[in-house]
Design an enzyme around this catalytic site. Sequence first.
Site, short mmCIF file in Angstrom:
data_model
loop_
_atom_site.label_atom_id
_atom_site.label_comp_id
_atom_site.label_asym_id
_atom_site.label_seq_id
_atom_site.Cartn_x
_atom_site.Cartn_y
_atom_site.Cartn_z
N LEU A 173 0.87 -1.17 0.00
CA LEU A 173 0.00 0.00 0.00
C LEU A 173 0.91 1.22 0.00
CD1 LEU A 173 -2.69 -1.01 2.68
CD2 LEU A 173 -2.94 -1.09 0.19
N ASP A 174 0.59 2.24 -0.81
CA ASP A 174 1.48 3.39 -0.84
C ASP A 174 1.37 4.20 0.45
OD1 ASP A 174 -0.49 5.54 -1.03
OD2 ASP A 174 -0.84 4.92 -3.09
N ILE A 175 2.25 5.16 0.62
CA ILE A 175 2.39 5.87 1.88
C ILE A 175 1.11 6.60 2.30
CG2 ILE A 175 3.32 7.96 0.81
CD1 ILE A 175 5.23 8.17 3.27
N THR A 234 -1.99 5.56 1.61
CA THR A 234 -3.12 4.63 1.67
C THR A 234 -3.09 3.89 3.00
OG1 THR A 234 -3.07 4.35 -0.73
CG2 THR A 234 -4.24 2.67 0.54
#
Length: 331
Positions: free
Chosen positions: A107-109, A111
């Site tokens: 998951l990106d930073i 999210t």
Amino acid sequence: MSEKLQKVLARAGVGSRREMEDWISRGRVTVDGKPAVLGDRVDTTQAIRVDGHPVQIASEEQHICRVLAYHKPEGEICSRTDPEGRPTVFSRLPNIKGARWIAIGRLDINTSGLLLFTTDGELANRLMHPKFEVEREYAVRVFGEINDAMIQRLRTGVELEDGKANFKKIKALPGEGINRWFHVVLTEGRNREVRRMWESQGAVVSRLIRVRYGDLLLPKHLPAGGYAEYPLDEVNYLRKLVHLGAETETLVKAEDRTERRRRLASMKRAVRKHQIAEKTPAKAEGKAAKTERPAKQERRPAASDNKTGNSGNKPARKPGHKPKQPTRNRG
């Protein structure tokens, strides 16, 4: 009992079997100090290294497949270390011996939501592989004017830089205005895919939360930054989903309602303590910057009075002291 080298490495979490076959062919793997070749079989008594680094291995019988649910908060990255010093999801996970936690996807930073971890590299690689079409569901808040034509395009497919992409399902939640919530479902995990799909329609994602992976939901009781280990039934559900044999052992202990409440309370305290610890260094650096001022130069004493011979460093007078008046010569 010996097993194929690439299978042992995949189970240890080094990478997928296909990747391990490539690494073996390129001479990146050694067994007992000698370069490995495709077709090698190994057992737990042999020393295996990848790029010179030792790999801890266990037999299939010794290995217990474990799976964690982690509630990722915004602001954490999914790498094990970060040169910029940002917090990582791995820093909060429990320590384990003879194995390591492997993230199932990323998951990106910016999210948050459900992130799964496992000790089984083969399970992780299969769950991430597009051919198994494991569903990921997200709650997404979108900023912009959204109409039916946009939603239909997102269902049928839009062109992105790395190929065509579409939502398997998309559902608008009740509400009006320029900020609206949707639930969307994907069966793959490309980088920032949900955000890029909405951006292709001129909208901006202002909030993104993963709420489901397969049939496993983000546990409602789990605080952001907290984790919970799945019992055997959920572990075997995931294994069956990607055509792996059932696990027979678990380290999860049965607990009653009181024990569960105590565990959750303890977890919340640990999360708060971890958050405070992350903020403390930044505060300390700020305070240090404020206190680091140039030292004042030492004040030199005043030159001696040639007439009186008194030094400029006179003792301080008491409050209310009146100096004596000089006596006049009345003679």
